[in-house]
Design an enzyme around this catalytic site. Sequence first.
Site, PDB file in Angstrom:
ATOM      1  N   ASP A  93      47.938  88.579  29.898  1.00 22.33           N
ATOM      2  CA  ASP A  93      49.331  88.807  29.451  1.00 22.33           C
ATOM      3  C   ASP A  93      48.954  89.839  28.303  1.00 22.33           C
ATOM      4  O   ASP A  93      48.853  89.331  27.267  1.00 22.33           O
ATOM      5  CB  ASP A  93      49.965  87.577  28.989  1.00 22.33           C
ATOM      6  CG  ASP A  93      51.427  87.622  28.595  1.00 22.33           C
ATOM      7  OD1 ASP A  93      51.963  88.786  28.319  1.00 22.33           O
ATOM      8  OD2 ASP A  93      52.242  86.728  28.365  1.00 22.33           O
ATOM      9  N   TYR A 139      52.149  81.737  24.449  1.00 18.72           N
ATOM     10  CA  TYR A 139      53.567  82.033  24.909  1.00 18.72           C
ATOM     11  C   TYR A 139      53.594  83.148  25.902  1.00 18.72           C
ATOM     12  O   TYR A 139      53.281  84.078  25.547  1.00 18.72           O
ATOM     13  CB  TYR A 139      54.422  82.362  23.560  1.00 18.72           C
ATOM     14  CG  TYR A 139      55.858  82.514  23.854  1.00 18.72           C
ATOM     15  CD1 TYR A 139      56.622  81.581  24.323  1.00 18.72           C
ATOM     16  CD2 TYR A 139      56.253  84.090  24.146  1.00 18.72           C
ATOM     17  CE1 TYR A 139      57.929  81.995  24.592  1.00 18.72           C
ATOM     18  CE2 TYR A 139      57.370  84.366  24.401  1.00 18.72           C
ATOM     19  CZ  TYR A 139      58.654  83.272  24.698  1.00 18.72           C
ATOM     20  OH  TYR A 139      59.829  83.443  24.945  1.00 18.72           O
ATOM     21  N   LYS A 199      57.746  95.315  26.368  1.00 22.25           N
ATOM     22  CA  LYS A 199      58.092  95.654  24.970  1.00 22.25           C
ATOM     23  C   LYS A 199      57.832  97.097  24.845  1.00 22.25           C
ATOM     24  O   LYS A 199      58.758  97.931  25.143  1.00 22.25           O
ATOM     25  CB  LYS A 199      57.180  94.801  23.805  1.00 22.25           C
ATOM     26  CG  LYS A 199      57.406  93.310  23.941  1.00 22.25           C
ATOM     27  CD  LYS A 199      56.852  92.416  22.895  1.00 22.25           C
ATOM     28  CE  LYS A 199      57.228  90.981  23.042  1.00 22.25           C
ATOM     29  NZ  LYS A 199      58.613  90.826  22.565  1.00 22.25           N
TER      30      LYS A 199
END
Length: 386
Positions: free
Chosen positions: A222, A138, A249
């Site tokens: 990522d 994802y 995040k």
Amino acid sequence: MTEADALFARAVDVMPGGNTRSTLFVRPHPPYAVRGEGPYVVDSAGHRAIDCNNNYTALIHGHADPEILAAVASVAANGTAFGLPTTYEVEMAEALGARMGLPHWRFCNSGTEAVMMMVRGARAHTGRDVVVRFDGSYHGTYDGVVSTDARGVPGSAAGGSIVLPQNDVGALADAMRRHGDRVAAILLDLMPNRAGLRPVSREFATAARALSTAHGALLAVDEVITFRLGVGGFHRSYGMSPDLVSLGKVIGGGFPVGAVGGRADVLAAFSPLGDGSVGWGGTFSANPVTMAAGMVALRRFADTDVAELNAKGDRLRQQLAGAGLTVNGHGSLLRVMVEDMTATWWRLYEAGVLAGTNGLLALSTAMTDDVVDLVGARVIDAVRTG
């Protein structure tokens, strides 16, 4: 009707399915948070749970951390956003560069946007269109990195990527042999949550680096979720040197954030000092509140802090596995694998543990050893009860 039922009824009237974030939905509807305090979250019914979701791994120091809040209040008193750059983004870029060994940085407002910017930069630098990515990973919600079968994604998006199975060195080598001259970047998550939070093999990571170099493509890692696993990112544990890295995040200290770091020559594509630079704005990108909060979060998450939190996660993983549960992950990130996750999620929540709706557990520095032990006992009981 409970208060949560009433809130959901109101939500359905003004939002499709009463929902804005698909990842938070659990049937019949999720509870509604009203406050957080350290490692705990409290919902509208007054129910208090240990927060092992931590806003899907983002809250590395738990809720309402006093030092972060003090920094935010101080900065916000002088203005929350400007039509000018600030010193805060310079300091954040310097801090990330020192931690990760990547010289240049750009900021945005989410992990999704960071991946978008990383892919745009890779294409601009190489003059190529295709991105190699892996099934089950994802990378956010934009068309170029989601399944081409997803509703609303145009058929034209399929031509921009090659999707390969996770951890398959042979498939990657074959794809690069056939299409390498068209590939701008290999987009890699070293421990994809959607694919079960299983770390990729060292052989696979090494092959991705070698094959990207051999074919003149970039290696884009990522680390939006996995950055918390090492002071310089999870890729350091593989001995890798990516060309580009996306973050989000934890580097925002609880505020919206995204970042791309990379080689100077690659990110030069975005430089307004050059010719034909890639234009990329963002009204709230690198806003001082986020940057200041993120700097406090990073200062409080140095080598020793990372090691201590990872050790708590490893101990919890051993506790769960020792009780016969199937649990994946590394360090402070865990994924409990069960067949009926919805039922397990509710049993956990009612027992006082907030997990991700897919079984994800993300620890925070606000959790003491006793809290982590209690999480383990409640997870074991919830899974066994099912």
